[in-house]
Design a protein around this motif. Structure first.
Motif, PDB file in Angstrom:
ATOM      1  N   GLY A  96       0.786  -1.219   0.000  1.00 38.20           N
ATOM      2  CA  GLY A  96       0.000   0.000   0.000  1.00 38.20           C
ATOM      3  C   GLY A  96       0.817   1.268   0.000  1.00 38.20           C
ATOM      4  O   GLY A  96       1.915   1.338  -0.574  1.00 38.20           O
ATOM      5  N   PRO A  97       0.309   2.319   0.683  1.00 44.61           N
ATOM      6  CA  PRO A  97       0.971   3.628   0.679  1.00 44.61           C
ATOM      7  C   PRO A  97       2.406   3.610   1.169  1.00 44.61           C
ATOM      8  O   PRO A  97       3.219   4.425   0.724  1.00 44.61           O
ATOM      9  CB  PRO A  97       0.077   4.453   1.611  1.00 44.61           C
ATOM     10  N   SER A  98       2.765   2.695   2.067  1.00 50.87           N
ATOM     11  CA  SER A  98       4.133   2.664   2.588  1.00 50.87           C
ATOM     12  C   SER A  98       5.155   2.273   1.527  1.00 50.87           C
ATOM     13  O   SER A  98       6.354   2.485   1.709  1.00 50.87           O
ATOM     14  CB  SER A  98       4.226   1.681   3.764  1.00 50.87           C
ATOM     15  N   ALA A  99       4.708   1.712   0.404  1.00 51.42           N
ATOM     16  CA  ALA A  99       5.626   1.256  -0.645  1.00 51.42           C
ATOM     17  C   ALA A  99       5.578   2.115  -1.901  1.00 51.42           C
ATOM     18  O   ALA A  99       6.213   1.793  -2.893  1.00 51.42           O
ATOM     19  CB  ALA A  99       5.305  -0.199  -1.008  1.00 51.42           C
ATOM     20  N   ILE A 100       4.841   3.233  -1.855  1.00 49.08           N
ATOM     21  CA  ILE A 100       4.564   3.969  -3.096  1.00 49.08           C
ATOM     22  C   ILE A 100       5.631   5.006  -3.441  1.00 49.08           C
ATOM     23  O   ILE A 100       5.663   5.518  -4.553  1.00 49.08           O
ATOM     24  CB  ILE A 100       3.181   4.642  -3.011  1.00 49.08           C
ATOM     25  N   ALA A 101       6.537   5.312  -2.532  1.00 45.68           N
ATOM     26  CA  ALA A 101       7.520   6.363  -2.780  1.00 45.68           C
ATOM     27  C   ALA A 101       8.478   5.979  -3.907  1.00 45.68           C
ATOM     28  O   ALA A 101       8.813   4.812  -4.101  1.00 45.68           O
ATOM     29  CB  ALA A 101       8.307   6.649  -1.500  1.00 45.68           C
ATOM     30  N   LEU A 102       8.921   6.978  -4.641  1.00 50.72           N
ATOM     31  CA  LEU A 102       9.886   6.780  -5.716  1.00 50.72           C
ATOM     32  C   LEU A 102      11.124   6.061  -5.182  1.00 50.72           C
ATOM     33  O   LEU A 102      11.595   6.342  -4.077  1.00 50.72           O
ATOM     34  CB  LEU A 102      10.271   8.126  -6.312  1.00 50.72           C
ATOM     35  N   ASN A 103      11.627   5.108  -5.960  1.00 57.28           N
ATOM     36  CA  ASN A 103      12.837   4.336  -5.647  1.00 57.28           C
ATOM     37  C   ASN A 103      12.694   3.386  -4.462  1.00 57.28           C
ATOM     38  O   ASN A 103      13.697   2.873  -3.957  1.00 57.28           O
ATOM     39  CB  ASN A 103      14.043   5.260  -5.428  1.00 57.28           C
ATOM     40  N   SER A 104      11.447   3.141  -3.992  1.00 57.64           N
ATOM     41  CA  SER A 104      11.253   2.103  -2.975  1.00 57.64           C
ATOM     42  C   SER A 104      11.693   0.759  -3.543  1.00 57.64           C
ATOM     43  O   SER A 104      11.436   0.453  -4.713  1.00 57.64           O
ATOM     44  CB  SER A 104       9.781   2.023  -2.561  1.00 57.64           C
ATOM     45  N   LEU A 105      12.340  -0.047  -2.709  1.00 52.75           N
ATOM     46  CA  LEU A 105      12.863  -1.337  -3.157  1.00 52.75           C
ATOM     47  C   LEU A 105      12.030  -2.480  -2.595  1.00 52.75           C
ATOM     48  O   LEU A 105      11.428  -2.364  -1.525  1.00 52.75           O
ATOM     49  CB  LEU A 105      14.322  -1.493  -2.725  1.00 52.75           C
ATOM     50  N   ALA A 106      12.013  -3.572  -3.319  1.00 52.24           N
ATOM     51  CA  ALA A 106      11.311  -4.769  -2.862  1.00 52.24           C
ATOM     52  C   ALA A 106      12.129  -5.427  -1.749  1.00 52.24           C
ATOM     53  O   ALA A 106      13.282  -5.797  -1.948  1.00 52.24           O
ATOM     54  CB  ALA A 106      11.093  -5.734  -4.016  1.00 52.24           C
ATOM     55  N   THR A 107      11.530  -5.544  -0.557  1.00 49.61           N
ATOM     56  CA  THR A 107      12.181  -6.184   0.587  1.00 49.61           C
ATOM     57  C   THR A 107      11.152  -7.068   1.288  1.00 49.61           C
ATOM     58  O   THR A 107      10.015  -7.178   0.842  1.00 49.61           O
ATOM     59  CB  THR A 107      12.706  -5.125   1.575  1.00 49.61           C
ATOM     60  N   LYS A 108      11.530  -7.650   2.396  1.00 52.12           N
ATOM     61  CA  LYS A 108      10.582  -8.456   3.150  1.00 52.12           C
ATOM     62  C   LYS A 108       9.420  -7.620   3.673  1.00 52.12           C
ATOM     63  O   LYS A 108       8.317  -8.110   3.847  1.00 52.12           O
ATOM     64  CB  LYS A 108      11.291  -9.151   4.315  1.00 52.12           C
ATOM     65  N   GLY A 109       9.667  -6.341   3.911  1.00 50.44           N
ATOM     66  CA  GLY A 109       8.622  -5.480   4.438  1.00 50.44           C
ATOM     67  C   GLY A 109       7.995  -4.558   3.428  1.00 50.44           C
ATOM     68  O   GLY A 109       7.177  -3.711   3.783  1.00 50.44           O
ATOM     69  N   SER A 110       8.370  -4.707   2.152  1.00 52.12           N
ATOM     70  CA  SER A 110       7.827  -3.830   1.117  1.00 52.12           C
ATOM     71  C   SER A 110       7.724  -4.575  -0.203  1.00 52.12           C
ATOM     72  O   SER A 110       8.612  -5.351  -0.566  1.00 52.12           O
ATOM     73  CB  SER A 110       8.711  -2.586   0.934  1.00 52.12           C
ATOM     74  N   ALA A 111       6.629  -4.319  -0.919  1.00 50.95           N
ATOM     75  CA  ALA A 111       6.410  -4.979  -2.212  1.00 50.95           C
ATOM     76  C   ALA A 111       7.142  -4.297  -3.349  1.00 50.95           C
ATOM     77  O   ALA A 111       7.068  -4.749  -4.491  1.00 50.95           O
ATOM     78  CB  ALA A 111       4.915  -5.028  -2.518  1.00 50.95           C
ATOM     79  N   GLY A 112       7.843  -3.189  -3.057  1.00 49.26           N
ATOM     80  CA  GLY A 112       8.536  -2.474  -4.126  1.00 49.26           C
ATOM     81  C   GLY A 112       7.624  -1.617  -4.956  1.00 49.26           C
ATOM     82  O   GLY A 112       7.886  -1.353  -6.125  1.00 49.26           O
ATOM     83  N   GLY A 113       6.548  -1.130  -4.338  1.00 51.06           N
ATOM     84  CA  GLY A 113       5.602  -0.272  -5.033  1.00 51.06           C
ATOM     85  C   GLY A 113       4.185  -0.536  -4.560  1.00 51.06           C
ATOM     86  O   GLY A 113       3.909  -1.567  -3.938  1.00 51.06           O
ATOM     87  N   TRP A 114       3.304   0.437  -4.800  1.00 54.98           N
ATOM     88  CA  TRP A 114       1.884   0.202  -4.564  1.00 54.98           C
ATOM     89  C   TRP A 114       1.385  -0.803  -5.577  1.00 54.98           C
ATOM     90  O   TRP A 114       1.621  -0.666  -6.777  1.00 54.98           O
ATOM     91  CB  TRP A 114       1.084   1.499  -4.689  1.00 54.98           C
ATOM     92  N   VAL A 115       0.698  -1.851  -5.116  1.00 59.09           N
ATOM     93  CA  VAL A 115       0.115  -2.869  -5.986  1.00 59.09           C
ATOM     94  C   VAL A 115      -1.369  -2.970  -5.652  1.00 59.09           C
ATOM     95  O   VAL A 115      -1.736  -3.328  -4.522  1.00 59.09           O
ATOM     96  CB  VAL A 115       0.797  -4.242  -5.802  1.00 59.09           C
TER      97      VAL A 115
END
Length: 470
Positions: A96-115
């Protein structure tokens, strides 16, 4: 040989829309090579070059002006917090919103973007800047590490919480911005002119594999002293829809089954009475209208007792089988003679339908329409033509109808104006009614000798029905 970093340009997202790119630094050339990098199905291209015929004078050649402000507004560095971002749906907390920032990376706690959880045209991102800001553009990326990205989008904005949303326009229609072609390349789109807004909506229009994106807003991070005029207010354009988005009465039964016509049904238990939103299967029938024939001659037609203002439609698939309509058209009329095509919010005559049995898909018209009848025509489907629906608009109470029951006079009987009290039975003499929502009835009673009596009465009780064929 001098090596330069190649600039990638976004291309097309459909067969007909034009995508224009202006070079930041004009140049002189005799030969131009355009190298396709990615494509859909097969490499195919139509193009036109822009420039100056002949040798331009130096004084007339200048780089395309950039916006006054190109500051990053704070999604990437955290100045804009996830609490200021709202999305219509996401596949989970890490999508969600926590992953939407530019250059966010895919990690265990982030999908690497809003999906987005849903893959439909109703998805959007809303950013609340907490106060009006001067904005000039948007940078977007796809989902890090996964082949999912948005290929085009359009934007709506408003300056305060209570103000209506306006669209960034091009030729009086929402401007479609060409977006990403891979997961990680940053694509920058500048707005046609600077806008002042507190709330911004980014609406994905087309996408690759799934709706997924990362982004950053551009604008004036510090307030400027320049007076900024907003884009033309769209209240004079057809893209301001009706303020009314009320259910018109299909789901709750206020629209009678006799006012719903279907082209065909698989059985008596799958006909017009099963078309209502959230209908569930049971002993009385299927979980939705099911057409007998799967072709583009099928339709659902809903009639109103008088002209109504309509603003959109909600659809579902069949509740008890994998059958749903994926694309459909909507037609409306005020006289049952001339039918007009409704258009969705971006001006298309084809509405996107469902992708499963039960999800609600909302489609708003690009302008409210006045209609006494609406016809929904399925164009494409999965499994078989089947649907449930509700119309949206400005709800007005429907007629209060009766068939029989005790009634009492409101006026003193006098010659030529009969106001007696008597039961009205199914087998009584001909009774014709005019009625209103206050249960007042003007009646015309026919006698065997051909004489008629008139009176004003008030419904005291009895059975209600809206069968007007008596």
């Amino acid at each position: 040989m001098l090596l330069r970093k190649l600039q990638s340009f976004t291309g097309n997202y459909d067969s007909f829309s034009e995508v224009k790119h202006i070079f930041v630094n004009p140049f002189e050339a005799r030969y131009i090579r355009v190298q396709p990098l990615e494509w859909v199905r097969q490499i195919a291209l139509r193009l036109e070059l822009l420039g100056c015929e002949g040798i331009p004078k130096p004084s007339t050649v200048a780089p395309t002006p950039s916006p006054v402000c190109q500051d990053k507004m704070g999604l990437e560095n955290g100045r804009i917090t996830p609490d200021q971002v709202r999305v219509t749906s996401s596949k989970g907390p890490n999508f969600g919103p926590s992953a939407i920032a530019l250059n966010s990376l895919a990690t265990k706690g982030s999908a690497g973007g809003w999906v987005a959880k849903e893959e439909d045209s109703n998805q959007f991102v809303e950013i609340n800047l907490l106060a009006p800001k001067n904005l000039t553009g948007l940078i977007t990326q796809g989902r890090n590490g996964i082949s999912q990205w948005v290929t085009s989008y359009y934007i709506a904005y408003k300056s305060t919480k209570d103000a209506p949303y306006n669209y960034l326009l091009e030729n009086k229609k929402p401007k479609i911005f060409a977006a990403n072609f891979d997961s990680d390349t940053q694509v920058t789109n500048y707005f046609p002119k600077m806008i002042r807004a507190q709330f911004l909506h980014i609406h994905p229009f087309r996408w690759h594999n799934w709706i997924a994106m990362r982004l950053e807003l551009l604008g004036c991070f510090e307030a400027t002293t320049e007076v900024i005029s907003e884009l033309p207010v769209t209240s004079t354009t057809p893209f301001i829809i009706s303020k009314c988005k009320e259910p018109m009465g299909l789901e709750n039964g206020q629209i009678q089954t006799g006012d719903i016509l279907v082209s065909s049904s698989l059985s008596p238990q799958s006909g017009s009475n099963r078309i209502r939103l959230n209908t569930e299967s049971g002993a009385d029938g299927t979980g939705g209208w099911v057409a007998k024939v799967n072709d583009q001659k099928q339709f659902v037609e809903i009639s109103f007792p008088s002209i109504r203002e309509l603003s959109g439609i909600i659809t579902q698939g069949r509740e008890d089988a994998d059958n749903w309509v994926t694309n459909f058209a909507v037609f409306y009329t005020i006289d049952h003679k001339k039918w007009t095509s409704a258009r969705n919010i971006v001006g298309n005559e084809v509405f996107k339908g469902n992708t499963d049995r039960n999800s609600l898909v909302y489609n708003l018209f690009n302008t409210s329409v006045s209609a006494v009848a609406v016809r929904i025509v399925p164009l494409e489907f999965y499994g078989g033509i089947s649907m449930r629906l509700e119309l949206l608009g400005c709800f007005e109470p429907y007629e209060t109808c009766i068939r029989y029951g005790p009634w009492i006079s409101l006026s003193t009987p006098k010659p030529g104006n009969v106001g007696d009290q008597e039961p009205i039975k199914k087998d009584s003499k001909l009774i014709l009614f005019n009625f209103d929502t206050h249960r007042n009835i003007t009646y015309l009673r026919g006698e065997k000798n051909g004489k008629f009596h008139y009176g004003m009465s008030k419904l005291k009780g009895g059975k209600k029905t809206c069968d007007r064929n008596w």
